[in-house]
Design a protein around this motif. Structure first.
Motif, PDB file in Angstrom:
ATOM      1  N   ALA A 287      -6.426  -6.151  -1.868  1.00  0.00           N
ATOM      2  CA  ALA A 287      -7.853  -5.896  -2.107  1.00  0.00           C
ATOM      3  C   ALA A 287      -8.541  -5.203  -0.934  1.00  0.00           C
ATOM      4  O   ALA A 287      -9.627  -4.630  -1.094  1.00  0.00           O
ATOM      5  CB  ALA A 287      -8.561  -7.219  -2.394  1.00  0.00           C
ATOM      6  N   ARG A 288      -7.924  -5.203   0.239  1.00  0.00           N
ATOM      7  CA  ARG A 288      -8.570  -4.585   1.404  1.00  0.00           C
ATOM      8  C   ARG A 288      -8.558  -3.047   1.330  1.00  0.00           C
ATOM      9  O   ARG A 288      -9.310  -2.390   2.045  1.00  0.00           O
ATOM     10  CB  ARG A 288      -7.848  -5.019   2.693  1.00  0.00           C
ATOM     11  CG  ARG A 288      -8.151  -6.445   3.099  1.00  0.00           C
ATOM     12  CD  ARG A 288      -7.257  -6.888   4.239  1.00  0.00           C
ATOM     13  NE  ARG A 288      -5.895  -7.132   3.794  1.00  0.00           N
ATOM     14  CZ  ARG A 288      -4.888  -7.513   4.584  1.00  0.00           C
ATOM     15  NH1 ARG A 288      -5.097  -7.668   5.881  1.00  0.00           N
ATOM     16  NH2 ARG A 288      -3.686  -7.730   4.102  1.00  0.00           N
ATOM     17  N   PHE A 289      -7.683  -2.484   0.463  1.00  0.00           N
ATOM     18  CA  PHE A 289      -7.558  -1.019   0.412  1.00  0.00           C
ATOM     19  C   PHE A 289      -7.628  -0.528  -1.025  1.00  0.00           C
ATOM     20  O   PHE A 289      -7.134  -1.197  -1.936  1.00  0.00           O
ATOM     21  CB  PHE A 289      -6.248  -0.586   1.082  1.00  0.00           C
ATOM     22  CG  PHE A 289      -6.174  -1.020   2.515  1.00  0.00           C
ATOM     23  CD1 PHE A 289      -6.886  -0.358   3.493  1.00  0.00           C
ATOM     24  CD2 PHE A 289      -5.453  -2.156   2.868  1.00  0.00           C
ATOM     25  CE1 PHE A 289      -6.871  -0.795   4.812  1.00  0.00           C
ATOM     26  CE2 PHE A 289      -5.423  -2.598   4.180  1.00  0.00           C
ATOM     27  CZ  PHE A 289      -6.133  -1.919   5.155  1.00  0.00           C
ATOM     28  N   ARG A 290      -8.272   0.655  -1.169  1.00  0.00           N
ATOM     29  CA  ARG A 290      -8.421   1.224  -2.515  1.00  0.00           C
ATOM     30  C   ARG A 290      -7.925   2.655  -2.531  1.00  0.00           C
ATOM     31  O   ARG A 290      -7.894   3.333  -1.497  1.00  0.00           O
ATOM     32  CB  ARG A 290      -9.901   1.204  -2.917  1.00  0.00           C
ATOM     33  CG  ARG A 290     -10.376  -0.192  -3.285  1.00  0.00           C
ATOM     34  CD  ARG A 290     -11.720  -0.128  -3.947  1.00  0.00           C
ATOM     35  NE  ARG A 290     -12.680   0.562  -3.083  1.00  0.00           N
ATOM     36  CZ  ARG A 290     -13.987   0.511  -3.235  1.00  0.00           C
ATOM     37  NH1 ARG A 290     -14.495  -0.179  -4.219  1.00  0.00           N
ATOM     38  NH2 ARG A 290     -14.791   1.153  -2.421  1.00  0.00           N
ATOM     39  N   GLU A 291      -7.601   3.126  -3.739  1.00  0.00           N
ATOM     40  CA  GLU A 291      -7.149   4.498  -3.910  1.00  0.00           C
ATOM     41  C   GLU A 291      -8.152   5.462  -3.262  1.00  0.00           C
ATOM     42  O   GLU A 291      -9.364   5.305  -3.453  1.00  0.00           O
ATOM     43  CB  GLU A 291      -7.050   4.780  -5.414  1.00  0.00           C
ATOM     44  CG  GLU A 291      -6.198   5.975  -5.738  1.00  0.00           C
ATOM     45  CD  GLU A 291      -6.144   6.208  -7.249  1.00  0.00           C
ATOM     46  OE1 GLU A 291      -6.102   5.226  -8.009  1.00  0.00           O
ATOM     47  OE2 GLU A 291      -6.157   7.392  -7.624  1.00  0.00           O
TER      48      GLU A 291
ATOM     49  N   ASP B 207      -8.729   5.776  -0.018  1.00  0.00           N
ATOM     50  CA  ASP B 207      -9.057   5.405   1.364  1.00  0.00           C
ATOM     51  C   ASP B 207      -8.179   6.189   2.342  1.00  0.00           C
ATOM     52  O   ASP B 207      -6.964   6.304   2.136  1.00  0.00           O
ATOM     53  CB  ASP B 207      -8.782   3.908   1.612  1.00  0.00           C
ATOM     54  CG  ASP B 207      -9.833   3.009   0.981  1.00  0.00           C
ATOM     55  OD1 ASP B 207     -10.834   3.534   0.456  1.00  0.00           O
ATOM     56  OD2 ASP B 207      -9.629   1.771   1.014  1.00  0.00           O
TER      57      ASP B 207
ATOM     58  N   HIS C  17      -2.048   4.009  -4.041  1.00  0.00           N
ATOM     59  CA  HIS C  17      -1.974   2.775  -4.821  1.00  0.00           C
ATOM     60  C   HIS C  17      -2.047   1.594  -3.850  1.00  0.00           C
ATOM     61  O   HIS C  17      -1.431   1.644  -2.791  1.00  0.00           O
ATOM     62  CB  HIS C  17      -0.660   2.715  -5.614  1.00  0.00           C
ATOM     63  CG  HIS C  17      -0.518   1.426  -6.369  1.00  0.00           C
ATOM     64  ND1 HIS C  17      -1.130   1.206  -7.578  1.00  0.00           N
ATOM     65  CD2 HIS C  17       0.117   0.266  -6.070  1.00  0.00           C
ATOM     66  CE1 HIS C  17      -0.864  -0.011  -8.000  1.00  0.00           C
ATOM     67  NE2 HIS C  17      -0.112  -0.619  -7.101  1.00  0.00           N
ATOM     68  N   SER C  18      -2.783   0.545  -4.238  1.00  0.00           N
ATOM     69  CA  SER C  18      -2.818  -0.645  -3.378  1.00  0.00           C
ATOM     70  C   SER C  18      -2.805  -1.913  -4.211  1.00  0.00           C
ATOM     71  O   SER C  18      -3.592  -2.052  -5.157  1.00  0.00           O
ATOM     72  CB  SER C  18      -4.066  -0.624  -2.486  1.00  0.00           C
ATOM     73  OG  SER C  18      -4.122  -1.822  -1.737  1.00  0.00           O
ATOM     74  N   ASP C  19      -1.917  -2.836  -3.853  1.00  0.00           N
ATOM     75  CA  ASP C  19      -1.910  -4.169  -4.474  1.00  0.00           C
ATOM     76  C   ASP C  19      -2.704  -5.152  -3.621  1.00  0.00           C
ATOM     77  O   ASP C  19      -2.692  -6.350  -3.886  1.00  0.00           O
ATOM     78  CB  ASP C  19      -0.456  -4.683  -4.599  1.00  0.00           C
ATOM     79  CG  ASP C  19       0.321  -3.875  -5.617  1.00  0.00           C
ATOM     80  OD1 ASP C  19      -0.290  -3.438  -6.610  1.00  0.00           O
ATOM     81  OD2 ASP C  19       1.530  -3.655  -5.405  1.00  0.00           O
TER      82      ASP C  19
ATOM     83  N   VAL D 175       0.845  -1.197   0.000  1.00  0.00           N
ATOM     84  CA  VAL D 175       0.000   0.000   0.000  1.00  0.00           C
ATOM     85  C   VAL D 175       0.885   1.254   0.000  1.00  0.00           C
ATOM     86  O   VAL D 175       1.741   1.420   0.866  1.00  0.00           O
ATOM     87  CB  VAL D 175      -0.933   0.014   1.242  1.00  0.00           C
ATOM     88  CG1 VAL D 175      -1.894   1.191   1.179  1.00  0.00           C
ATOM     89  CG2 VAL D 175      -1.720  -1.289   1.356  1.00  0.00           C
TER      90      VAL D 175
END
Ligand code: NAP
Length: 331
Positions: free
Chosen positions: A78-82, A84, A74-76, A33
């Protein structure tokens, strides 16, 4: 590639250097993240990290800052998104992994906590690791039977980060708080935070001529981020069934007393660790910090804001016990 600023400490054969450097994403450690950091905060541990040959730094160069709040860019995972808003504290942040004194950070997703509904990024850093440690102390003490009707709670190092947030949170929940502080000029500040009584740590010392003292019962609970000479006194003045949490040692790490008060007064003695505190406790506790534990009125009284440029003064002041309340760093 985007360039951004960070406060970097480095120890090489040429000696120790600390200051602002321009970094790129390629300079950051690997993580799932990437976060645009908006605020960080200054904790006692950051002061230690920013000293030469620090025992806490796992490798140089290092970006200190054990706390950060910002937006995911940026997040690789799935629990976090741009977009957040998130909090990251603890683990190896700022000691073994570039930390919060940087405009951009890249961290493992397992370290990331979603921003609680009741907190802004700024508020989350006014509390930061210090506030989390105060809340964790409260949580563990309640689990062990502490309640407002059990009697007074002593908070040591009361003008410091853990101390001032503990005074605010406990008094907000209806506890009668006794604040221990060396700073006689800060009594009004401590009363505004909710302290009902203020004592000087010099009055919290065992009589030298009594190796096995039987002192009057005073505290139902004690939140102690200072330890040192006061801790044996605190143990020997707990009420029956009292609970003590120890989280720090700004007064010194040595601890000498007897086992007698622990047994005679059925005392529970709890070590507090915010660093490896499991997510199963960490996340709900942050939610609680954003709700009933949020010391809304106290936040603006305890906060002092600095930039990366003015950060070094605070890093040295905190090691001398001269910082009052919480210092946040605006990135
Ligand atoms: N276990 C954990 O997970 C955890 C988490 C956070 C912090 N900590 C530890 O908790 C301690 C406090 O951290 P903090 O961020 O609150 O630091 P801080 O903001 O510097 O506060 C510490 C306070 O301790 C008192 N103090 C300082 N030097 C002292 C001395 N020589 N003798 C007696 N009292 C002294 C001062 O309060 P007064 O002037 O009001 O007396 C000072 O403001 C540190 O040891 C830190 O490493 C541990």
């Amino acid at each position: 590639m985007e360039r951004f600023q960070a406060f970097v400490v480095d120890q090489t054969e040429q000696g120790f250097r600390a200051g602002i450097r321009e970094l790129t994403l390629a300079d950051l450690p690997k993580g799932d993240v990437t976060i645009r950091v908006r605020y960080s905060s200054v904790n006692y541990k950051d002061g230690i990290v920013a000293t030469p040959n620090s025992r806490l730094v796992q490798s140089y160069p290092m970006v200190p800052g054990i706390d950060l709040a910002g937006e995911v860019i940026h997040s690789d995972d799935a629990r976090f998104r741009e977009g957040d808003e998130v909090i990251v504290t603890s683990y190896r942040l700022g000691t073994g992994h570039f930390g919060g004194f940087s405009q951009v950070a890249c961290v493992p997703a397992d370290w990331v906590v979603p921003m609680p509904k009741g907190l802004t990024m700024r508020e989350s850093m006014i509390l930061g690791t210090a506030g989390f440690t105060a809340a964790l102390s409260l949580h563990r003490m309640e689990e062990n039977g502490l309640a407002p009707d059990k009697g007074p709670v002593l908070v040591t190092g009361a003008t410091g980060g853990v101390g001032s947030t503990a005074v605010s949170m406990f008094s907000q929940l209806g506890y009668q708080v006794t604040a221990s502080s060396r700073k006689s000029e800060e009594h009004a500040f401590l009363r505004e935070l909710g302290a009902a009584e203020i004592v000087h740590p010099e009055t919290l010392v065992l009589p030298a001529d009594q190796p096995f003292p039987d002192l009057p019962e005073r505290w139902a609970g004690a939140v102690d981020p200072v330890a040192g000479k006061s801790l044996p006194y605190i143990v020997n003045t707990m009420r029956y069934g009292g609970v003590i949490t120890v989280s720090g040692f700004t007064g010194g790490p040595d601890f000498a007393t007897t086992v007698f008060p622990f047994m005679r007064r059925a005392i529970t003695f709890i070590g507090i660790d915010s660093v490896e505190c499991p997510m199963a406790i960490r996340r709900p506790l942050w939610e609680r910090i954003g709700a009933e534990l949020k010391p809304t009125a106290a936040l603006e009284q305890i906060v002092h804001e600095v930039s990366l440029e003015t950060l070094p003064d605070v890093l040295s002041a905190i090691l001398q016990g001269k910082v009052k309340g919480r210092t946040i760093v605006k990135l």
